[in-house]
Scaffold this active site. Sequence first.
Site, PDB file in Angstrom:
ATOM      1  N   ASP A 105      -7.152   9.369  45.506  1.00 42.34           N
ATOM      2  CA  ASP A 105      -6.003   9.883  46.263  1.00 42.34           C
ATOM      3  C   ASP A 105      -5.834  11.336  45.858  1.00 42.34           C
ATOM      4  O   ASP A 105      -6.799  11.984  45.487  1.00 42.34           O
ATOM      5  CB  ASP A 105      -4.751   9.038  45.969  1.00 42.34           C
ATOM      6  N   HIS A 111      -7.802  13.159  48.014  1.00 38.01           N
ATOM      7  CA  HIS A 111      -7.165  13.484  49.289  1.00 38.01           C
ATOM      8  C   HIS A 111      -6.759  14.946  49.344  1.00 38.01           C
ATOM      9  O   HIS A 111      -6.599  15.503  50.424  1.00 38.01           O
ATOM     10  CB  HIS A 111      -5.947  12.586  49.506  1.00 38.01           C
TER      11      HIS A 111
END
Length: 544
Positions: free
Chosen positions: A297, A331
């Site tokens: 993430d 991300h």
Amino acid sequence: MLRIPFLLRLASLGLLLPPFFTQAQQTYSWENLPVIDQPRFRADTFLVTSYGAKGDGLTLNTKAINQAITECSQKGGGVVVIPAGLWMSGPIILKSNVNLHLKKAATLLFSPDKSQYALVEGFYEGKAAARNQSPISGTDLENVALTGQGIVDGNGDVWRAVHQRQLTDTQWKEKVASGGVLSDDQKTWYPSIAFKMASKQNKSMLLTPDKSLAEFADMKDFLRPNLVVLLRCKKVLLEGLTFQNSPAWCLHPLLCQHLTLRKLTVKNPEYAHNGDGMDIESCKNFLVEDCSLDVGDDAICIKSGKDEEGRKRGVPTENGIIRNNVVYNGHGGFVVGSEMSGGARYLFVSNCTFMGTDKGLRFKSVRGRGGVVEHIYARNIFMKDIAQEAIFFDMYYFVKFATDSPRDERPVVNEGTPVFRNMVFENVVCQGAKKGVFVRGLPEMPIQQVRMKNLVLETERGVELIDTRGISLEQVELVTATSEPLVFIENSQQLTFNSVEYAGKMPILFSVNGERSQDIRVQKTDFQTNQTVFANGAKASALK
């Protein structure tokens, strides 16, 4: 006559700053960076083996390691040493004046037995929530460290759900064979039936005054812990270690001061849901340097609470230095948001490399968050093979639009309106991305005063600015692989494009849209009038 509470509310938005409400805030610059105090420890050494610990990968060493830490702290502090070996443990609680040091070839592996982790009051995305006890935690400490050359492994795969599409066929077969249960469509693996039911029913993990911790017992397996949580600590050092395979977020310092994260390796599988690397939340005076991250993430993420609870806490993340770091999968390389309701300011990001992240510099929020994000400075940022945008701002995080038509809703500005402003990005190079620059503010609160200078962006598409004000691009080279407009503008004002270079013949350089687009200035850039189009109410006089 204005009432005092209204003045306070406006001041919190940065819309009104009367002298009698302002607090003295040190301003910083590249020549005057924040100073981060370092912890110091006595030389006294406490070996965990002296307390009965065994590095055989079988013995549960929770009691021995915690006993060594407690005794070290009680005797004035020092270094607790974990030598080479495979050390199985349950939750470890840090103490003041203790440096927990893992020698080279030491792996601290946390038990997959979830009964070892008690239900505790924790936080989820800035809000009070029921969580399982973190494998490593510390609260209200001063002078504390995790150092060495060893590995801290959270055994996260036993905690996380995963979708079949995220794994290879072999990995999926191994996952199914390991136990757990499948979703009704057989495409998602859950660690247990309790996890599956909590997920399907979308049960809330948030704590409320009328709900006790005991009432979360039936969904305990669903309440994944963060690997390391440090709450309200001062003079903190994490150095040299590898942190990997966290059940949820990996490193989560919250409300800490004088925090140093140095020479760390942070790893999570690409499929790790909520597998953030570092979430620095409402911290003051911190340094992140010489770290390598490869996570599932956001990598280096700045947070400060979510919505009303975050605004009520009112503690920004501020005075931070982020330098000489490398981010691989993630991300975003450097991220602010989306939980930033307490604000963020005076952050200095330099000499960082992002290789294969989804986005590079990533800023995200949404209506209802509130908070002011300002005085963010980034320079010498180098990116390669970015999957989406190199520089990204979006105030519509997780918002889906019914149509692609221009948005013109303009609710009244209030304490829930996020404010992003006053930033400078210099010397940014990106080789490979879907889009070079994407900035989307709100009609009622544009993203304001962002200066981008000395950029070389080799991307599929160039620049998109929506609901912005005071954005400048200076000495920018845009190498794009599309015949679409190099720069798309919608309802934006006071824009400056100075010395913009581009490759090849571009039929359209500027596409200006929306009746609120105006005062757009182009200087020292080779383009003709017929290379500009105006649509959706935009007037030709908007661009000069």
